[in-house]
Design an enzyme around this catalytic site. Sequence first.
Site, PDB file in Angstrom:
ATOM      1  N   LYS A   1     -14.724  16.395  12.116  1.00 22.87           N
ATOM      2  CA  LYS A   1     -15.655  16.265  13.232  1.00 22.87           C
ATOM      3  C   LYS A   1     -15.913  17.646  13.811  1.00 22.87           C
ATOM      4  O   LYS A   1     -15.052  18.237  14.440  1.00 22.87           O
ATOM      5  CB  LYS A   1     -15.074  15.329  14.282  1.00 22.87           C
ATOM      6  CG  LYS A   1     -16.147  14.657  15.083  1.00 22.87           C
ATOM      7  CD  LYS A   1     -15.651  13.409  15.764  1.00 22.87           C
ATOM      8  CE  LYS A   1     -16.846  12.706  16.394  1.00 22.87           C
ATOM      9  NZ  LYS A   1     -16.443  11.617  17.233  1.00 22.87           N
TER      10      LYS A   1
ATOM     11  N   GLU B   1      -5.653  -4.032  -0.703  1.00 16.36           N
ATOM     12  CA  GLU B   1      -5.965  -5.207   0.133  1.00 16.36           C
ATOM     13  C   GLU B   1      -7.111  -6.044  -0.422  1.00 16.36           C
ATOM     14  O   GLU B   1      -7.361  -7.147   0.058  1.00 16.36           O
ATOM     15  CB  GLU B   1      -6.361  -4.737   1.548  1.00 16.36           C
ATOM     16  CG  GLU B   1      -5.235  -4.152   2.369  1.00 16.36           C
ATOM     17  CD  GLU B   1      -5.048  -2.644   2.156  1.00 16.36           C
ATOM     18  OE1 GLU B   1      -5.451  -2.138   1.089  1.00 16.36           O
ATOM     19  OE2 GLU B   1      -4.492  -1.994   3.047  1.00 16.36           O
TER      20      GLU B   1
ATOM     21  N   TRP C   1     -20.137  14.355  12.405  1.00 16.60           N
ATOM     22  CA  TRP C   1     -19.297  14.150  11.231  1.00 16.60           C
ATOM     23  C   TRP C   1     -19.799  14.925  10.021  1.00 16.60           C
ATOM     24  O   TRP C   1     -20.984  14.964   9.738  1.00 16.60           O
ATOM     25  CB  TRP C   1     -19.292  12.662  10.837  1.00 16.60           C
ATOM     26  CG  TRP C   1     -18.450  11.812  11.713  1.00 16.60           C
ATOM     27  CD1 TRP C   1     -17.596  12.237  12.686  1.00 16.60           C
ATOM     28  CD2 TRP C   1     -18.389  10.383  11.706  1.00 16.60           C
ATOM     29  NE1 TRP C   1     -16.996  11.157  13.279  1.00 16.60           N
ATOM     30  CE2 TRP C   1     -17.464  10.002  12.702  1.00 16.60           C
ATOM     31  CE3 TRP C   1     -19.007   9.389  10.955  1.00 16.60           C
ATOM     32  CZ2 TRP C   1     -17.159   8.678  12.963  1.00 16.60           C
ATOM     33  CZ3 TRP C   1     -18.702   8.071  11.213  1.00 16.60           C
ATOM     34  CH2 TRP C   1     -17.779   7.709  12.210  1.00 16.60           C
TER      35      TRP C   1
ATOM     36  N   THR D   1       0.874  -1.173   0.000  1.00 14.47           N
ATOM     37  CA  THR D   1       0.000   0.000   0.000  1.00 14.47           C
ATOM     38  C   THR D   1       0.913   1.226   0.000  1.00 14.47           C
ATOM     39  O   THR D   1       2.044   1.144   0.463  1.00 14.47           O
ATOM     40  CB  THR D   1      -0.874   0.050   1.270  1.00 14.47           C
ATOM     41  OG1 THR D   1       0.000   0.158   2.392  1.00 14.47           O
ATOM     42  CG2 THR D   1      -1.720  -1.192   1.402  1.00 14.47           C
TER      43      THR D   1
HETATM   44  P1  ADP Z   1      -3.847   4.136  -0.644  1.00  7.80           P
HETATM   45  O1  ADP Z   1      -4.810   5.175  -1.156  1.00  7.80           O
HETATM   46  O2  ADP Z   1      -3.788   4.044   0.837  1.00  7.80           O
HETATM   47  O3  ADP Z   1      -2.553   4.198  -1.309  1.00  7.80           O
HETATM   48  P2  ADP Z   1      -5.219   2.121  -2.208  1.00  7.80           P
HETATM   49  O4  ADP Z   1      -4.661   2.546  -3.477  1.00  7.80           O
HETATM   50  O5  ADP Z   1      -5.349   0.698  -1.902  1.00  7.80           O
HETATM   51  O6  ADP Z   1      -4.388   2.702  -1.045  1.00  7.80           O
HETATM   52  O7  ADP Z   1      -6.549   2.901  -2.053  1.00  7.80           O
HETATM   53  C1  ADP Z   1      -7.650   2.419  -1.362  1.00  7.80           C
HETATM   54  C2  ADP Z   1      -8.507   3.563  -0.899  1.00  7.80           C
HETATM   55  O8  ADP Z   1      -8.883   4.402  -1.992  1.00  7.80           O
HETATM   56  C3  ADP Z   1      -9.801   3.117  -0.304  1.00  7.80           C
HETATM   57  O9  ADP Z   1      -9.646   2.727   1.030  1.00  7.80           O
HETATM   58  C4  ADP Z   1     -10.665   4.359  -0.457  1.00  7.80           C
HETATM   59  O10 ADP Z   1     -10.427   5.268   0.586  1.00  7.80           O
HETATM   60  C5  ADP Z   1     -10.162   4.963  -1.724  1.00  7.80           C
HETATM   61  N1  ADP Z   1     -11.062   4.634  -2.833  1.00  7.80           N
HETATM   62  C6  ADP Z   1     -10.935   3.664  -3.753  1.00  7.80           C
HETATM   63  N2  ADP Z   1     -11.954   3.690  -4.636  1.00  7.80           N
HETATM   64  C7  ADP Z   1     -12.751   4.718  -4.258  1.00  7.80           C
HETATM   65  C8  ADP Z   1     -13.973   5.264  -4.761  1.00  7.80           C
HETATM   66  N3  ADP Z   1     -14.562   4.792  -5.850  1.00  7.80           N
HETATM   67  N4  ADP Z   1     -14.506   6.299  -4.091  1.00  7.80           N
HETATM   68  C9  ADP Z   1     -13.921   6.818  -2.989  1.00  7.80           C
HETATM   69  N5  ADP Z   1     -12.770   6.356  -2.482  1.00  7.80           N
HETATM   70  C10 ADP Z   1     -12.187   5.314  -3.099  1.00  7.80           C
END
Ligand code: ADP
Length: 542
Positions: A435, A326, A440, A181
């Site tokens: 918050k 994940e 929220w 990640t």
């Molecule tokens: P990171 O952003 O931590 O590098 P990832 O690339 O795995 O890790 O991103 C996952 C995160 O991206 C999700 O937990 C969510 O917050 C965000 N995300 C993914 N798809 C969407 C979506 N369609 N709308 C909003 N948020 C999204």
Amino acid sequence: MNGTMMQGSLVLPSLLERAGKLFSKVEIVSRLPDKSLHRHTYGDFYRRARQLAEALQRAGLRRGDRVATLMWNHYAHLEAYFGVPASGGVLHTLNLRLHPDDLTYIVQHAEDRFLIVDDVLLPLFEQFKNRVSLERVFVVPLTGAPVPEGYENYEDFLATATGDFRYPDLDENEAAGMCYTSGTTGKPKGVVYSHRSLVLHSLASALVDTLAVSNRDTVLPVVPMFHANAWGVPFTATMVGAKQVFPGPHLDPVSLLDLFEAEGVTLTAGVPTIWLGIVQALEKEPDRWKLQPMRMAVGGSAAPEGLIRAMDRFGLRVVHAWGMTETTPLGTVSQVKATLRDWPEDRQYEIRAKQGLPVPLIEIRIVNDQGEAPWDGKTMGELQVRGPWVAASYYNRPESADSFTEDGWFRTGDVATIDPEGYMKITDRTKDLIKSGGEWISSVDLENALMGHPAVAEAAVFAVPHPKWQERPLAAVVLKAGASATEEELRAYLATKFAKWWLPDGFVFLDEIPRTSAGKFLKSSLRERFKNWVSEREGQGA
Ligand code: ADP
């Protein structure tokens, strides 16, 4: 009583074999650094992926050894996607947008043994090369220039294969791939994909109600192959034998639109930032490109409703999806159910802007202090997910055990609601929540609404500390070139859609919004930069 069926193993070589045997004439097109096109076929890809697998075995690769890649999206990366797992190795894609310190940490933590790197990325590799211990480094000569001294040429390495390759007897639960990640909070965490999870994910992705990937498609993943396996698109496209087109390092809107047109792309995938740029290019020169009717999988951040509507005007259909590294990554996809097709158009757009329904075999739930939340479309809580392509742990990281619940769910760190029809909607990431006075406020809802204003190109809403309310929202806004809007206008625009206490306390106009390596808004940097905003404003007597 058991069924009378065979116990076929769900392993990637079965997808590679199918592609090589059935679709050998289908094309794979890659844009090279000098913008020329490299063209070959699935027949070539099949032969070369197996050569890579054999060469790795001859080089002494043992089962489970990690082979890292530092590459753009192109034909050789696709070879690694299949050749490395087919040899019994683990494909570890490195994110070329990370800082060399993070790359050092990741390569060491994963204990990568070999590396395949694009020649154009050697300057990046050289920034951390002396801090990692890789046994061999193979350089893909994308520019055609001689490979610098001290490195091995990837093509010469492939040529060490004799053609006498046999797949190892792989178990479907063995590791096939690995991805870290991007570590927006804390150190990057490693996720290890099994053969089984990747095969099941490919099957589910191809479904008509998911991304509908078929043999008749021409597929172009804009999302990098180092980012959650380009959302699995290269695996899925290979499984069905779709023509594949790779953009290489050229990801600006005009280069992408040229490639969509020239190769007849019908399905593409990427983060909203890419599509916001594409819409602006299309609005500027509406007649320049003749595109096929195209579907664009959009995820990684929320797809604003304004973007979905704008794409529809150009005959381009946004398919909004949610997922994480994940979750391999596909978790939910927003397709309008047949039973909702007679809903008014505005409500259908509202649904398409949600993150959608869980794909088959994935389950979702919302949990807050009161326990599991009802599917009422209002109650917010943490989104939790489980399914056969959801991580059950991180690689070698016992301190992150609290990301997984005792009853076997993964805690996403996203805050969401689920409506009575089952559509999930992300309202925030836990760390981005605002918050205010104990309540929220969804930053995502506010910024999506702002991005629907005709003068606004991009907007990010984030929390600033406030003496009375603890936190209040502040909006960072980038205006479209040549457009203008005042703070009062933007506030009045939002006031028609949100309760008064949700409205941002202020609007700051920026030239650009800082981004993470994956192109998402980097709100931590905005929070830091504007943390004294309230006191400074009060100091000015505002
Ligand atoms: P990171 O952003 O931590 O590098 P990832 O690339 O795995 O890790 O991103 C996952 C995160 O991206 C999700 O937990 C969510 O917050 C965000 N995300 C993914 N798809 C969407 C979506 N369609 N709308 C909003 N948020 C999204």
